[in-house]
Design a protein around this motif. Structure first.
Motif, PDB file in Angstrom:
ATOM      1  N   THR A 151      16.182  -9.238  -2.866  1.00 43.20           N
ATOM      2  CA  THR A 151      15.333  -8.460  -3.760  1.00 43.20           C
ATOM      3  C   THR A 151      16.194  -7.906  -4.889  1.00 43.20           C
ATOM      4  OG1 THR A 151      13.855  -7.812  -1.960  1.00 43.20           O
ATOM      5  CG2 THR A 151      13.830  -6.440  -3.949  1.00 43.20           C
ATOM      6  N   PRO A 152      15.906  -8.268  -6.144  1.00 42.26           N
ATOM      7  CA  PRO A 152      16.677  -7.693  -7.257  1.00 42.26           C
ATOM      8  C   PRO A 152      16.364  -6.207  -7.405  1.00 42.26           C
ATOM      9  CG  PRO A 152      15.477  -9.674  -7.950  1.00 42.26           C
ATOM     10  CD  PRO A 152      14.928  -9.267  -6.609  1.00 42.26           C
ATOM     11  N   VAL A 153      17.411  -5.409  -7.547  1.00 40.55           N
ATOM     12  CA  VAL A 153      17.265  -3.969  -7.761  1.00 40.55           C
ATOM     13  C   VAL A 153      18.156  -3.591  -8.941  1.00 40.55           C
ATOM     14  CG1 VAL A 153      17.534  -1.660  -6.797  1.00 40.55           C
ATOM     15  CG2 VAL A 153      16.841  -3.551  -5.304  1.00 40.55           C
ATOM     16  N   ASP A 154      17.559  -2.990  -9.964  1.00 44.53           N
ATOM     17  CA  ASP A 154      18.302  -2.533 -11.138  1.00 44.53           C
ATOM     18  C   ASP A 154      18.348  -1.009 -11.134  1.00 44.53           C
ATOM     19  OD1 ASP A 154      18.806  -5.060 -12.843  1.00 44.53           O
ATOM     20  OD2 ASP A 154      16.699  -5.229 -12.262  1.00 44.53           O
ATOM     21  N   PHE A 155      19.520  -0.481 -11.421  1.00 48.17           N
ATOM     22  CA  PHE A 155      19.783   0.954 -11.285  1.00 48.17           C
ATOM     23  C   PHE A 155      20.415   1.464 -12.571  1.00 48.17           C
ATOM     24  CE2 PHE A 155      22.269   4.646 -10.191  1.00 48.17           C
ATOM     25  CZ  PHE A 155      21.577   5.277  -9.166  1.00 48.17           C
ATOM     26  N   TRP A 156      19.735   2.408 -13.240  1.00 47.15           N
ATOM     27  CA  TRP A 156      20.267   3.002 -14.467  1.00 47.15           C
ATOM     28  C   TRP A 156      20.837   4.383 -14.175  1.00 47.15           C
ATOM     29  CZ3 TRP A 156      16.599  -0.693 -14.721  1.00 47.15           C
ATOM     30  CH2 TRP A 156      16.709  -1.642 -15.742  1.00 47.15           C
ATOM     31  N   PHE A 157      22.026   4.645 -14.685  1.00 44.42           N
ATOM     32  CA  PHE A 157      22.712   5.904 -14.395  1.00 44.42           C
ATOM     33  C   PHE A 157      23.422   6.423 -15.638  1.00 44.42           C
ATOM     34  CE2 PHE A 157      25.968   2.705 -14.089  1.00 44.42           C
ATOM     35  CZ  PHE A 157      27.105   3.318 -14.582  1.00 44.42           C
ATOM     36  N   CYS A 210      26.006  12.602 -14.258  1.00 39.65           N
ATOM     37  CA  CYS A 210      24.957  13.253 -13.474  1.00 39.65           C
ATOM     38  C   CYS A 210      25.242  13.178 -11.977  1.00 39.65           C
ATOM     39  CB  CYS A 210      23.599  12.611 -13.761  1.00 39.65           C
ATOM     40  SG  CYS A 210      22.262  13.316 -12.759  1.00 39.65           S
ATOM     41  N   PRO A 211      25.415  14.315 -11.297  1.00 42.25           N
ATOM     42  CA  PRO A 211      25.691  14.267  -9.855  1.00 42.25           C
ATOM     43  C   PRO A 211      24.513  13.748  -9.037  1.00 42.25           C
ATOM     44  CG  PRO A 211      25.353  16.535 -10.565  1.00 42.25           C
ATOM     45  CD  PRO A 211      25.400  15.710 -11.811  1.00 42.25           C
ATOM     46  N   TRP A 212      23.286  13.921  -9.527  1.00 38.01           N
ATOM     47  CA  TRP A 212      22.126  13.435  -8.784  1.00 38.01           C
ATOM     48  C   TRP A 212      22.034  11.916  -8.842  1.00 38.01           C
ATOM     49  CZ3 TRP A 212      20.337  16.714  -5.474  1.00 38.01           C
ATOM     50  CH2 TRP A 212      20.456  18.076  -5.731  1.00 38.01           C
ATOM     51  N   ALA A 213      22.327  11.341  -9.999  1.00 34.82           N
ATOM     52  CA  ALA A 213      22.391   9.870 -10.087  1.00 34.82           C
ATOM     53  C   ALA A 213      23.486   9.345  -9.167  1.00 34.82           C
ATOM     54  CB  ALA A 213      22.649   9.433 -11.530  1.00 34.82           C
ATOM     55  N   TRP A 214      24.595  10.074  -9.103  1.00 31.29           N
ATOM     56  CA  TRP A 214      25.695   9.678  -8.216  1.00 31.29           C
ATOM     57  C   TRP A 214      25.232   9.635  -6.765  1.00 31.29           C
ATOM     58  CZ3 TRP A 214      30.265   7.536  -7.824  1.00 31.29           C
ATOM     59  CH2 TRP A 214      31.060   7.792  -6.712  1.00 31.29           C
ATOM     60  N   MET A 215      24.527  10.664  -6.332  1.00 32.10           N
ATOM     61  CA  MET A 215      24.033  10.701  -4.954  1.00 32.10           C
ATOM     62  C   MET A 215      23.143   9.491  -4.671  1.00 32.10           C
ATOM     63  SD  MET A 215      25.353  13.443  -3.647  1.00 32.10           S
ATOM     64  CE  MET A 215      24.413  13.450  -2.145  1.00 32.10           C
ATOM     65  N   THR A 216      22.238   9.203  -5.598  1.00 29.85           N
ATOM     66  CA  THR A 216      21.309   8.086  -5.398  1.00 29.85           C
ATOM     67  C   THR A 216      22.053   6.758  -5.404  1.00 29.85           C
ATOM     68  OG1 THR A 216      19.610   9.405  -6.498  1.00 29.85           O
ATOM     69  CG2 THR A 216      19.138   7.077  -6.176  1.00 29.85           C
ATOM     70  N   SER A 217      23.074   6.646  -6.231  1.00 29.06           N
ATOM     71  CA  SER A 217      23.858   5.403  -6.264  1.00 29.06           C
ATOM     72  C   SER A 217      24.591   5.169  -4.950  1.00 29.06           C
ATOM     73  CB  SER A 217      24.854   5.422  -7.430  1.00 29.06           C
ATOM     74  OG  SER A 217      25.954   6.307  -7.185  1.00 29.06           O
ATOM     75  N   ARG A 218      25.060   6.232  -4.317  1.00 32.46           N
ATOM     76  CA  ARG A 218      25.748   6.067  -3.024  1.00 32.46           C
ATOM     77  C   ARG A 218      24.745   5.602  -1.964  1.00 32.46           C
ATOM     78  NH1 ARG A 218      30.026   4.841  -5.128  1.00 32.46           N
ATOM     79  NH2 ARG A 218      28.547   4.666  -6.851  1.00 32.46           N
ATOM     80  N   TRP A 219      23.517   6.101  -2.060  1.00 30.34           N
ATOM     81  CA  TRP A 219      22.457   5.616  -1.165  1.00 30.34           C
ATOM     82  C   TRP A 219      22.221   4.132  -1.375  1.00 30.34           C
ATOM     83  CZ3 TRP A 219      17.216   4.972  -3.389  1.00 30.34           C
ATOM     84  CH2 TRP A 219      16.315   4.441  -2.463  1.00 30.34           C
ATOM     85  N   GLU A 226      22.591  -1.690   0.371  1.00 36.07           N
ATOM     86  CA  GLU A 226      23.169  -3.035   0.272  1.00 36.07           C
ATOM     87  C   GLU A 226      23.685  -3.541   1.618  1.00 36.07           C
ATOM     88  OE1 GLU A 226      25.173  -4.650  -3.730  1.00 36.07           O
ATOM     89  OE2 GLU A 226      26.238  -2.977  -2.811  1.00 36.07           O
ATOM     90  N   LYS A 227      24.127  -2.635   2.473  1.00 36.38           N
ATOM     91  CA  LYS A 227      24.705  -3.031   3.758  1.00 36.38           C
ATOM     92  C   LYS A 227      23.646  -3.389   4.788  1.00 36.38           C
ATOM     93  CE  LYS A 227      28.501   0.298   3.061  1.00 36.38           C
ATOM     94  NZ  LYS A 227      29.112   1.544   3.591  1.00 36.38           N
ATOM     95  N   VAL A 228      22.426  -2.877   4.609  1.00 39.47           N
ATOM     96  CA  VAL A 228      21.414  -3.029   5.657  1.00 39.47           C
ATOM     97  C   VAL A 228      20.143  -3.740   5.188  1.00 39.47           C
ATOM     98  CG1 VAL A 228      22.242  -1.060   6.995  1.00 39.47           C
ATOM     99  CG2 VAL A 228      20.491  -0.694   5.225  1.00 39.47           C
TER     100      VAL A 228
END
Length: 200
Positions: free
Chosen positions: A3-9, A13-22, A27-29
């Motif tokens: 599934t393609p997922v595009d992420f803009w950051f 921004c610390p909140w974008a950082w949190m979401t990016s770590r999620w 990606e692992k699961v």
């Protein structure tokens, strides 16, 4: 099939950082093809009347966003992802200053071109930055910020999370995100934040 997922950051921004770590946990699961893109809080807030302290913060967001875009242009999206991890680790859990020295160290750590730092201090690529920004932001409007995720052709702001879930919990949250994006009439879920970014 992935599934393609595009992420803009925006890297500041610390909140974008949190979401990016999620998303990196997802990606692992889950079978996703994750691509990072650059938006800019500085572009988003151009021409807006902001409190002086927030305006100062926003004005400092130009150079890191330009640096991220230059890394993507010069070295590709995979290196952008590594650079965002390097820079964001320094900014957010690391608490390093949002200085030219921090940017230079992050660029060096991923082997990016040293002249990126010089170019990022000019407006040479601001048209490109605005294009990248608007590609991510136009589908969600200008009343939200970062992050923005696009999956199955649907873009949404968020989710805003703290801390970032790990393992199967990350996958289950993503499954829910995909579910809400599947309905074109879905617009908003929200509640007041009761914690700040929890870096773990």
């Amino acid at each position: 099939m992935s599934t393609p997922v595009d992420f803009w950051f925006d890297p500041t921004c610390p909140w974008a950082w949190m979401t990016s770590r999620w998303m990196l946990e997802v990606e692992k699961v889950r079978d996703i093809d994750l691509t990072f893109h650059v938006m800019s809080l500085a572009v988003l807030n151009e021409g807006r009347d902001l409190p002086a302290d927030y305006r100062a913060h926003i004005d400092q967001a130009w150079v890191p966003a330009r640096a991220c875009l230059l890394v993507e242009q010069r070295h590709g999206s995979e290196t952008l992802a590594r650079f965002y991890t390097e820079l964001g680790t320094r900014y957010h859990p690391g608490g390093e200053p949002r200085s030219l020295e921090t940017l230079a160290a992050a660029l060096a750590a991923v082997g990016a071109d040293a002249d990126i730092l010089d170019i990022a201090q000019t407006d040479a690529i601001d048209d490109d930055l605005r294009r990248s920004h608007h590609e991510g932001m136009d589908p969600v409007g200008d009343e939200v910020g970062t992050p923005v995720i696009r999956v199955n052709g649907m873009s949404l702001f968020g989710p805003v999370i703290s801390p970032a879930p790990k393992g199967e919990a990350a996958g289950e949250l993503f499954d829910g995100f995909v579910k809400v994006t599947s309905y074109p009439g879905f617009f908003e879920l929200k509640r007041t934040r009761t914690v700040g970014p929890i870096f773990d």
